[in-house]
Structure formats: C-alpha cells, structure tokens
Scaffold this active site. Structure first.
Site, short mmCIF file in Angstrom:
data_model
loop_
_atom_site.label_atom_id
_atom_site.label_comp_id
_atom_site.label_asym_id
_atom_site.label_seq_id
_atom_site.Cartn_x
_atom_site.Cartn_y
_atom_site.Cartn_z
N GLU A 77 0.88 -1.18 0.00
CA GLU A 77 0.00 0.00 0.00
C GLU A 77 0.90 1.21 0.00
O GLU A 77 1.47 1.58 1.02
CB GLU A 77 -0.92 -0.01 1.23
N ASP B 210 -9.81 0.05 -1.56
CA ASP B 210 -9.12 0.90 -0.60
C ASP B 210 -10.08 1.94 -0.11
O ASP B 210 -10.80 2.53 -0.90
CB ASP B 210 -7.92 1.57 -1.27
N SER B 211 -10.08 2.16 1.21
CA SER B 211 -11.05 3.13 1.72
C SER B 211 -10.44 3.98 2.80
O SER B 211 -9.38 3.66 3.35
CB SER B 211 -12.28 2.40 2.24
N ASP C 257 -16.99 1.85 12.00
CA ASP C 257 -18.45 1.73 11.91
C ASP C 257 -19.20 2.21 13.16
O ASP C 257 -20.23 2.88 13.02
CB ASP C 257 -18.86 0.28 11.59
P1 IMP Z 1 -8.31 -0.22 4.20
O1 IMP Z 1 -9.01 0.23 2.96
O2 IMP Z 1 -8.62 -1.67 4.46
O3 IMP Z 1 -6.87 0.12 4.24
O4 IMP Z 1 -9.05 0.54 5.38
C1 IMP Z 1 -8.57 1.67 6.00
C2 IMP Z 1 -9.09 1.78 7.40
O5 IMP Z 1 -10.40 2.32 7.36
C3 IMP Z 1 -9.17 0.45 8.16
O6 IMP Z 1 -8.79 0.66 9.49
C4 IMP Z 1 -10.63 0.08 8.08
O7 IMP Z 1 -11.02 -0.61 9.23
C5 IMP Z 1 -11.30 1.45 7.99
N1 IMP Z 1 -12.48 1.31 7.17
C6 IMP Z 1 -12.51 1.12 5.83
N2 IMP Z 1 -13.78 0.97 5.43
C7 IMP Z 1 -14.54 1.07 6.52
C8 IMP Z 1 -15.93 0.94 6.72
O8 IMP Z 1 -16.74 0.68 5.83
N3 IMP Z 1 -16.34 1.09 7.99
C9 IMP Z 1 -15.50 1.36 9.03
N4 IMP Z 1 -14.20 1.45 8.90
C10 IMP Z 1 -13.71 1.30 7.63
#
Ligand code: IMP
Length: 185
Positions: free
Chosen positions: A37, A66-67, A143
């Site tokens: 990443e 990715d979020s 969440d």
């Molecule tokens: P990644 O995309 O898996 O790197 O997520 C980045 C961070 O954001 C992680 O700690 C996830 O737990 C959090 N995250 C991503 N999507 C969500 C969601 O839909 N709800 C809550 N936390 C999220």
C-alpha cells in the site's frame, strides 16, 4: 459461472461485497494476497498500484478495495492513513480528538479497483457525521462512530444490507456490478 477474486484480508469487506454482488451470476472468492500500500494522498493511486502489482501474480479477474475516513474538522485526517490511525488511537482516539468539537462532518471514500482485461476504478462516497460516542457491534473499523446522512444510527448498528444501501463501498461496488453486467463504465 465467471469467477472473481476479491483480494482482502477483511472479512467485513468480503461480506459486504458478497451481499452486494449476490444478484450477479458470478462466483466470488476471498483471497488474502498481500500487496504494497504505497504512501499516497489519493486512494485511486493506491488502488491502481495494488491492481497492477496483483495482476502480475493473479491471472483471473479480481478486484481490491481501498477506503478511508475523511473528517472535516481535522482537515480530512485520517484519510489515506485511516488504517494506521484505526490500529493505533482507534475510535476512542478519534472521539477524544473531536471532544467539544461542533463540526462533526465526515465522509468515507471507497475506491474499488477491478482487473479484467485491464484496470478499472470505481469510487463511492458516503457523507455523514462522527457520533458523540460509540454504538453498535456490527461491521468493523470506524463503523461504531459513523452516522451516515439521513440516519440516526451508526453503521455499527446496521445489518450488512442496511450499511450497503448507504455506504461508500456499497456505492462503489454497485457501479462495478453495473459495469460487469453491461460493460459500460
Ligand atoms: P483499508 O481500505 O482496508 O486500508 O481501510 C482503511 C481503514 O479504514 C481500516 O482501518 C478500516 O477498518 C477502515 N475502514 C474502511 N472501510 C470502513 C468501513 O466501511 N467502515 C469502518 N471502517 C472502515
């Protein structure tokens, strides 16, 4: 039946994708391939790097996601650092940073990167606010502290289906599903 791999170690994300893509005639398989990443401020750049890396190792169609959570009062922090911040200060830390803060506006962004005859990116945004306290046992990550617009409950208090109707990931997956159905981006 076409087979698609969802590259993720996150069971919650897989559950959401399974629910959202259920109506398509595809087999969805979770796989935990590690990919770098990169440190970038743009989620699209991070996703694109991931897809290109994985496409050299996985020859079947796949997608990854990715979020991040972007908090207005904190100048969009944690954004692309959301995972690190969740793993370190967590939801308690975010609530502390926002104690006595009136502007609690925030949004989640999701970028789904599909590899099928080349890379394709799909984006979804969910606007809302950071709650004053944690509530709910559902979902994962942030969440329990995120209340999507036009709701009084956090994502942590919603079923997968309910969350999918409002969430960043639900929206991005929906655009990808339409693309898989019709071939139009
Ligand atoms: P990644 O995309 O898996 O790197 O997520 C980045 C961070 O954001 C992680 O700690 C996830 O737990 C959090 N995250 C991503 N999507 C969500 C969601 O839909 N709800 C809550 N936390 C999220």
């Amino acid at each position: 039946m076409d087979k698609y791999y969802f590259i993720t170690g996150n069971k919650g994300k897989f559950k959401e994708a399974k629910d959202k893509l259920e109506y398509l005639n595809i087999e969805l398989i979770q796989t935990k391939m590690e990919y770098p990443e990169i440190q970038a401020s743009d989620l699209k750049e991070i996703a694109l790097f991931g897809i290109n890396f994985c496409s050299e190792r996985l020859k079947s169609p796949f997608f990854l996601e990715d979020s991040g959570l972007f908090i207005e009062e904190l100048n969009s922090f944690p954004g692309p650092y959301s995972r690190y911040v969740q793993d370190t200060i967590g939801n308690d830390g975010i609530l502390k940073l926002l104690s006595n803060v009136k502007n609690r506006s925030a949004y989640f962004k999701s970028v789904v990167g599909l590899y099928k005859d080349g890379p394709h990116l799909f984006e979804g945004i969910s606007r809302g606010t950071i709650a004053n306290e944690m509530s709910g046992q559902e979902g994962f990550g942030y969440d329990p502290i995120f209340i999507p617009e036009e709701n009084s409950r956090t994502f942590g208090e919603m079923t997968t289906k309910e969350k999918n109707a409002f969430s960043h990931r639900g929206k991005a997956l929906e655009i990808m599903a339409k693309y898989l159905e019709n071939g139009v981006e």
